[in-house]
Design an enzyme around this catalytic site. Structure first.
Site, PDB file in Angstrom:
ATOM      1  N   GLU A 434       0.924  -1.349  -0.073  1.00 52.17           N
ATOM      2  CA  GLU A 434      -0.043  -0.088   0.059  1.00 52.17           C
ATOM      3  C   GLU A 434       0.995   1.159   0.148  1.00 52.17           C
ATOM      4  O   GLU A 434       1.736   1.502   1.032  1.00 52.17           O
ATOM      5  CB  GLU A 434      -0.848  -0.002   1.225  1.00 52.17           C
ATOM      6  CG  GLU A 434      -1.656   1.326   1.612  1.00 52.17           C
ATOM      7  CD  GLU A 434      -2.584   1.162   2.667  1.00 52.17           C
ATOM      8  OE1 GLU A 434      -2.350   0.163   3.653  1.00 52.17           O
ATOM      9  OE2 GLU A 434      -3.106   2.008   2.988  1.00 52.17           O
ATOM     10  N   ASP A 507      -1.261  -1.132   5.825  1.00 50.72           N
ATOM     11  CA  ASP A 507      -1.347  -0.603   7.110  1.00 50.72           C
ATOM     12  C   ASP A 507      -2.208  -1.474   8.028  1.00 50.72           C
ATOM     13  O   ASP A 507      -3.203  -1.839   7.568  1.00 50.72           O
ATOM     14  CB  ASP A 507      -1.678   1.106   6.845  1.00 50.72           C
ATOM     15  CG  ASP A 507      -0.651   1.645   6.225  1.00 50.72           C
ATOM     16  OD1 ASP A 507       0.465   1.190   6.274  1.00 50.72           O
ATOM     17  OD2 ASP A 507      -0.733   2.855   5.902  1.00 50.72           O
ATOM     18  N   ASP A 509      -4.558  -0.266   9.666  1.00 51.48           N
ATOM     19  CA  ASP A 509      -5.457   0.702  10.230  1.00 51.48           C
ATOM     20  C   ASP A 509      -6.761   0.175   9.306  1.00 51.48           C
ATOM     21  O   ASP A 509      -6.622  -0.625   8.507  1.00 51.48           O
ATOM     22  CB  ASP A 509      -5.250   2.058  10.056  1.00 51.48           C
ATOM     23  CG  ASP A 509      -4.613   2.484   8.622  1.00 51.48           C
ATOM     24  OD1 ASP A 509      -4.762   1.735   7.876  1.00 51.48           O
ATOM     25  OD2 ASP A 509      -4.009   3.675   8.406  1.00 51.48           O
ATOM     26  N   ASP A 511      -8.128   2.027   6.777  1.00 50.70           N
ATOM     27  CA  ASP A 511      -7.812   2.256   5.423  1.00 50.70           C
ATOM     28  C   ASP A 511      -7.014   0.994   4.888  1.00 50.70           C
ATOM     29  O   ASP A 511      -7.391   0.249   3.785  1.00 50.70           O
ATOM     30  CB  ASP A 511      -6.775   3.508   5.142  1.00 50.70           C
ATOM     31  CG  ASP A 511      -7.959   4.697   5.067  1.00 50.70           C
ATOM     32  OD1 ASP A 511      -8.965   4.527   4.816  1.00 50.70           O
ATOM     33  OD2 ASP A 511      -7.189   5.748   4.887  1.00 50.70           O
TER      34      ASP A 511
END
Ligand code: 0RA
Length: 643
Positions: A434, A507, A509, A511
């Site tokens: 990403e 990541d 998180d 997103d």
């Protein structure tokens, strides 16, 4: 499995011929090679035991003798299955001088069913017999209500731990089996999964309308009750429950010919996907078979016939293909017959040739009538199929254009890809990373000999909502397909895969989870072979760095972080929470996430197509509400999405 040998209770004995005894074998064989009987001693095999018993109860349902099945997961990891069927026979069997139930529980019936009227439509897949469950249990207790009495017998690792005893009286009939799987056999786990059991029991409730099935997990305090009077039509509605449907009520196709019962329900939704579940005698035929072939042929033919007759297809030599008429189709096909033959890799593909023409003629006839009688519904279906046909044409043109340019050929590797030098695909890995900054660290940190890096920018296209031409128009996806080398959808070729490990690195998180879900959706829908073949992995970057002086440790969850903080002492300890991969330098990324010697990779499996389908639809489909609900309910799990 049923012991079809008639045990006549009033006479209490029955001659048991030598020719019958020949097929009987001891249970030591089962304990010695459990996998031969239940496939595996992993969690899957463990649950197989439950389904073996439940299948016997379902056989009672099919014989018209049972309405209620209760499954209870007990706190001590044993499980109880209770039904109100006829009860396992208890009369003594002459020659063996044992009650029938003891013979059923302690003898392996190597040759399948013994025939007999009452048990005509049995599953045949599990069918290894309840004695296998007994053999693989630390202990098993059976309680039978029959002949106005209640009987009980206990077994240990397949051996009777005492005689069958009369313990009371009862007006009703039924069987209750409690068993504790043997940890000597099931080394991986002996804990039952509520979700896994619940899902199959729900399916059985759909397939056998009107019966009550309850599953109650006393350990985790969870309970489901299933009763679906609507049968497989309701099943189809359930499968479509998060989707926009074309017609509110599923089309039902029912019929019987030559003792083959056919029951089909279909409903279209606005997606581009085909979702067909096929069953023979309640067994899910994941590899399809003759019933599916017959259904598909009839569906394509009757829709084309109707469309031509009504002049809905203008061009005389154009016709709708099978793929066109199945786009957005959800269907359940259930057939019941006496002697199913199963073939294929998993022995779940129906092979009986006669079933094809029976299903085909029943579907043809009923569907044509339906279309004639419901012109609005018919028009909706045909319009949708025509759209599919146009999209198919457009996709073909787009594909050809792309191919002409050679854009999907791996000789045209994208500039963003940092390839590895190794050419043996089985040794190669590709990290789909990403963002450009993490991509940069990964390129610097990797072992360039066998690790390739492809940075992906931002969110890729949501393929759930896109047709094939749109997908090919998306640059990120095109680059990815090119790098992997396989082509996609109908052109997918596993043997062309350039890296045997495809590792998603996003990541930790929300997103990151979203991007990971988008990627998984893409693989699920368009490169399913990679999932089936176990090529997709998820990298696990650490969440924290715990540091005191020169001492540095990486923690992958809160517990680990707290442990390290304790170990190092709180004076001068610095805890850094990684918000994104980009915060790690090349060296750290290698040490924590990419070095095969120390990293943790999670393999993405496709254990359960129905559940995955449901999850993907929730997360990726048209409707917003279910997605919101899901994310609210599972906000934490979404981060650890493991499909
Ligand atoms: C053998 C023969 C019959 C029924 C069963 C076994 C039977 C087994 C199980 C296991 C769980 N529940 C069960 N219910 C029945 C036929 C009985 C008859 O003809 O009366």
């Amino acid at each position: 499995m049923k012991n079809g040998t008639e045990v006549n209770e009033t006479e209490s004995t029955l001659s048991y011929g030598a020719e019958d005894i020949q097929v009987l074998e001891g249970l030591e064989a089962v304990r010695m090679r459990p996998a031969m009987y239940i496939g595996t001693t992993s969690s899957r095999g463990l649950h197989h035991l439950v389904f073996e018993v439940v299948d016997n109860s379902i056989d009672e349902v099919l014989a018209g003798a049972c309405r209620n099945i209760d499954v209870e997961i007990n706190e001590n990891d044993s499980i109880t299955i209770t039904d109100d069927g006829r009860g396992i026979p208890v009369g003594k069997i002459a020659g063996l001088d044992k009650p029938a139930v003891e013979v059923v529980m302690t003898t392996l019936h190597a040759g399948g069913k013994f025939g007999g009227e009452g048990y005509k439509e049995t599953g045949g897949l599990h069918g290894v017999g309840i004695s296998v469950v007994n053999a693989l249990s630390e202990w098993l207790e059976v309680e039978i209500k029959r002949n106005g009495k209640i009987y009980r017998q206990k077994y240990e690792r397949g051996e009777p731990a005492g005689e069958l005893k009369e313990i009371g009286e009862s007006e009703s009939t039924g069987t209750k089996v409690t068993f504790k799987p043997d940890p000597q056999i099931f080394e991986e786990t002996t804990e039952f999964s509520f979700d896994l059991l619940s899902q199959r029991l729900r399916e059985l409730a759909f397939l056998n309308p009107g019966i009550n099935i309850i599953i109650n997990d006393l350990k985790h305090k969870k309970k489901h009750e299933f009763r679906y009077d609507g049968g497989i039509a309701q099943f189809v509605k359930h499968l479509n429950h998060n989707k926009d449907v074309l017609n509110d009520d599923p089309i039902e196709i029912k019929g019987e010919k030559d003792e083959v019962k056919v029951d089909i329900a279909i409903q279209y939704n606005s997606s581009y996907l085909e979702n067909i579940h096929v069953f023979t005698n309640n067994i899910n035929n994941i590899e399809g078979g003759t019933h599916l072939t017959g259904f598909k042929a009839a569906l394509t033919r009757s829709i084309n016939n109707y469309a031509k007759k009504r002049n809905l297809i203008k061009d005389a030599d154009q016709s709708l293909s099978g793929d066109d008429v199945r786009e957005g189709l959800t269907a359940v096909i259930s057939v019941k017959l006496q002697n199913p033959q199963f073939e294929g890799q998993t022995k779940t593909k129906l092979g009986n040739a006669e079933v094809k023409s029976i299903v085909e003629s029943i579907t043809d006839q009923k569907l044509s009538t339906f279309l004639e009688e419901n012109p609005t519904a018919a028009r909706n279906v045909i319009e949708k199929s025509l759209n599919a046909l146009r999209a198919r044409e457009a996709a073909r043109k787009a594909r050809e254009a792309v191919r002409r340019k050679g854009a999907l050929e791996s000789s045209n590797l994208p500039g963003k890809l940092a390839d590895c030098s190794e050419r043996d695909a089985s040794k190669c890995e590709i990290y789909l990373v990403e963002g450009d900054s993490a991509g940069g660290s990964a390129k610097m940190g990797r072992d360039r000999h066998f690790q390739a890096i492809l940075p992906l920018k931002g969110k890729i296209l949501n393929v759930e909502k896109a047709s094939s031409d749109k997908i090919l128009g998306n640059e990120e996806i095109r680059i990815m397909i090119t790098a992997l080398g396989t082509g996609f959808k109908d052109d997918f070729k596993l043997e062309k895969l350039r890296y045997h490990k495809v590792i998603l690195m996003t990541d930790a998180d929300v997103d990151g989870a979203h991007i990971r879900t988008l990627l998984l959706t893409f693989f699920f829908r368009r490169m399913n072979g990679l999932l089936q073949n176990g090529n997709i992995y998820i990298a696990q970057p650490p969440l924290f760095q715990v540091k005191k002086g020169k001492n540095e440790k990486y923690a992958y969850n809160d517990d680990e972080m707290e442990k390290y903080v304790k170990e190092m002492g709180t004076d001068g300890v610095v805890v850094q929470r990684y918000k994104g991969l980009g915060e790690m330098d090349a060296h750290q990324l290698w040490n924590t996430t990419m070095d095969p010697a120390t990293r943790v990779l999670r393999k993405v499996t496709m254990e359960d197509a129905v559940e995955a389908e449901d999850l993907f639809t929730k997360l990726m489909g048209d409707k917003v509400e279910p997605r919101k609900e899901f994310i609210q309910e599972y906000a934490r799990e979404v981060k650890n999405l493991d499909i």
